[in-house]
Write a protein that holds these residues in place. Structure first.
Motif, PDB file in Angstrom:
ATOM      1  N   GLN A 110       0.833  -1.207   0.000  1.00 25.91           N
ATOM      2  CA  GLN A 110       0.000   0.000   0.000  1.00 25.91           C
ATOM      3  C   GLN A 110       0.864   1.252   0.000  1.00 25.91           C
ATOM      4  O   GLN A 110       1.892   1.312   0.683  1.00 25.91           O
ATOM      5  N   ILE A 111       0.395   2.252  -0.745  1.00 24.51           N
ATOM      6  CA  ILE A 111       1.096   3.519  -0.795  1.00 24.51           C
ATOM      7  C   ILE A 111       0.070   4.655  -0.713  1.00 24.51           C
ATOM      8  O   ILE A 111      -1.090   4.461  -1.084  1.00 24.51           O
ATOM      9  N   ALA A 143      -5.687  -1.415   5.689  1.00 25.49           N
ATOM     10  CA  ALA A 143      -4.481  -0.747   6.199  1.00 25.49           C
ATOM     11  C   ALA A 143      -4.848   0.588   6.835  1.00 25.49           C
ATOM     12  O   ALA A 143      -4.316   0.963   7.883  1.00 25.49           O
ATOM     13  N   SER A 144      -5.770   1.318   6.230  1.00 25.58           N
ATOM     14  CA  SER A 144      -6.181   2.626   6.767  1.00 25.58           C
ATOM     15  C   SER A 144      -6.860   2.462   8.122  1.00 25.58           C
ATOM     16  O   SER A 144      -6.718   3.311   9.008  1.00 25.58           O
ATOM     17  N   GLU A 145      -7.612   1.377   8.269  1.00 22.17           N
ATOM     18  CA  GLU A 145      -8.319   1.135   9.539  1.00 22.17           C
ATOM     19  C   GLU A 145      -7.343   0.882  10.690  1.00 22.17           C
ATOM     20  O   GLU A 145      -7.723   1.018  11.854  1.00 22.17           O
ATOM     21  N   GLY A 196       6.576   8.580  -0.324  1.00 23.82           N
ATOM     22  CA  GLY A 196       7.391   7.567   0.340  1.00 23.82           C
ATOM     23  C   GLY A 196       7.351   6.224  -0.360  1.00 23.82           C
ATOM     24  O   GLY A 196       7.253   6.140  -1.584  1.00 23.82           O
ATOM     25  N   LYS A 197       7.423   5.200   0.464  1.00 25.20           N
ATOM     26  CA  LYS A 197       7.494   3.822  -0.022  1.00 25.20           C
ATOM     27  C   LYS A 197       6.252   3.070   0.454  1.00 25.20           C
ATOM     28  O   LYS A 197       5.587   3.513   1.385  1.00 25.20           O
ATOM     29  N   PRO A 198       5.969   1.921  -0.159  1.00 23.76           N
ATOM     30  CA  PRO A 198       4.848   1.109   0.341  1.00 23.76           C
ATOM     31  C   PRO A 198       5.043   0.787   1.830  1.00 23.76           C
ATOM     32  O   PRO A 198       6.167   0.530   2.262  1.00 23.76           O
ATOM     33  N   PHE A 199       3.950   0.836   2.587  1.00 25.72           N
ATOM     34  CA  PHE A 199       4.080   0.579   4.032  1.00 25.72           C
ATOM     35  C   PHE A 199       3.468  -0.752   4.439  1.00 25.72           C
ATOM     36  O   PHE A 199       3.375  -1.051   5.645  1.00 25.72           O
TER      37      PHE A 199
END
Ligand code: ARG
Length: 242
Positions: A110-111, A143-145, A196-199
């Motif tokens: 995810q980015i 991921a946002s949650e 940035g980079k994928p987290f």
């Protein structure tokens, strides 16, 4: 002539038929996801589309693709509307309760996507106090949650709609898969950028209905071949490595 037609139509001269592989491989995808799957006129295009056509060819199956809303993909698979799903679908334990997945074929995290020049968000923690747009029931949403203090997560039917919400200022940021972020930044030059980079670390798999181990095995076998003989790299270069 008859002999030639026979030779060209089969899996390849001398190829043994594979148990569990249907004559026609019906495929479900949410074709709103460039460069992985998208429509160009009424043609299915993209990385996943080339990959599944190559898989079908090597299995000796005719490939027929259907466009299905993201949320309906797994239910449709289990309802026997098609044989497989290829749709940049991340292999998740929750999804593995409903369907089986092939071996991983693509690494995508995810980015965060923001309006170009918006320097407020440099990483996931800066989404605190922000409105985040995602495609519903994707790993972008999940991921946002997990990020503390996000004001609101707006869920859209497609990823392009989530990104448009950012451009139209109804959201501060979108959280989406890296390859799609790269593509959408090219599609909307000067309007959005990713930070940035994928987290997260995620892997895409091809979903098959449970109870079809032979089909799953056959798919994994040809996927291996495709990776080994350089065909995978060609598909990758065509859609990703540009
Ligand atoms: N990889 C993400 C997930 O599995 C998003 C995939 C969305 N794919 C699509 N074709 N819309 O949740």
């Amino acid at each position: 002539l008859a002999a030639m037609a026979w030779g060209a139509g089969a899996a390849g001269v001398g190829a043994a038929p594979r148990p569990g592989v249907p004559e026609t491989l019906r495929v479900g995808t949410d074709a709103t996801y460039p460069p992985m799957e998208f429509m160009e006129g009424d043609e299915f295009r993209g990385f996943d589309m080339d990959l599944i056509r190559e898989i079908g060819k090597r299995l000796g199956a005719k490939v027929v693709i259907q466009n299905v809303g993201w949320d309906g993909l797994i239910p449709g698979l289990n309802n026997r509307n098609y044989d497989v799903v290829i749709s940049a679908m991340t292999i998740l334990p929750e999804r593995q309760e409903a369907v089986d997945f092939s071996d991983p074929y693509f690494n995508a995290g995810q980015i965060i996507v923001v309006r170009k020049g918006d320097t407020r968000v440099k990483g996931p923690n800066d989404l605190k106090g922000k409105v985040v747009a995602v495609q519903i029931n994707t790993t972008g949403q999940f991921a946002s949650e997990k990020i503390a203090g996000v004001t609101r997560i707006d869920k859209y039917d497609t990823t392009p709609l989530a990104v448009q919400a950012v451009m139209q200022r109804s959201a501060d940021a979108a959280v989406i898969d890296l390859p799609v972020a790269v593509e959408l930044v090219k599609e909307y030059p000067g309007q959005i950028e990713f930070v940035g980079k994928p987290f997260t670390e995620e892997y895409y798999g091809i979903a098959v209905r449970k109870g079809r181990p032979e089909l799953l095995k056959a798919i994994n076998e040809v996927l291996q071949e495709i990776k080994r003989d350089g065909t995978y790299d060609k598909i990758y270069a065509r859609w990703i490595g540009r």
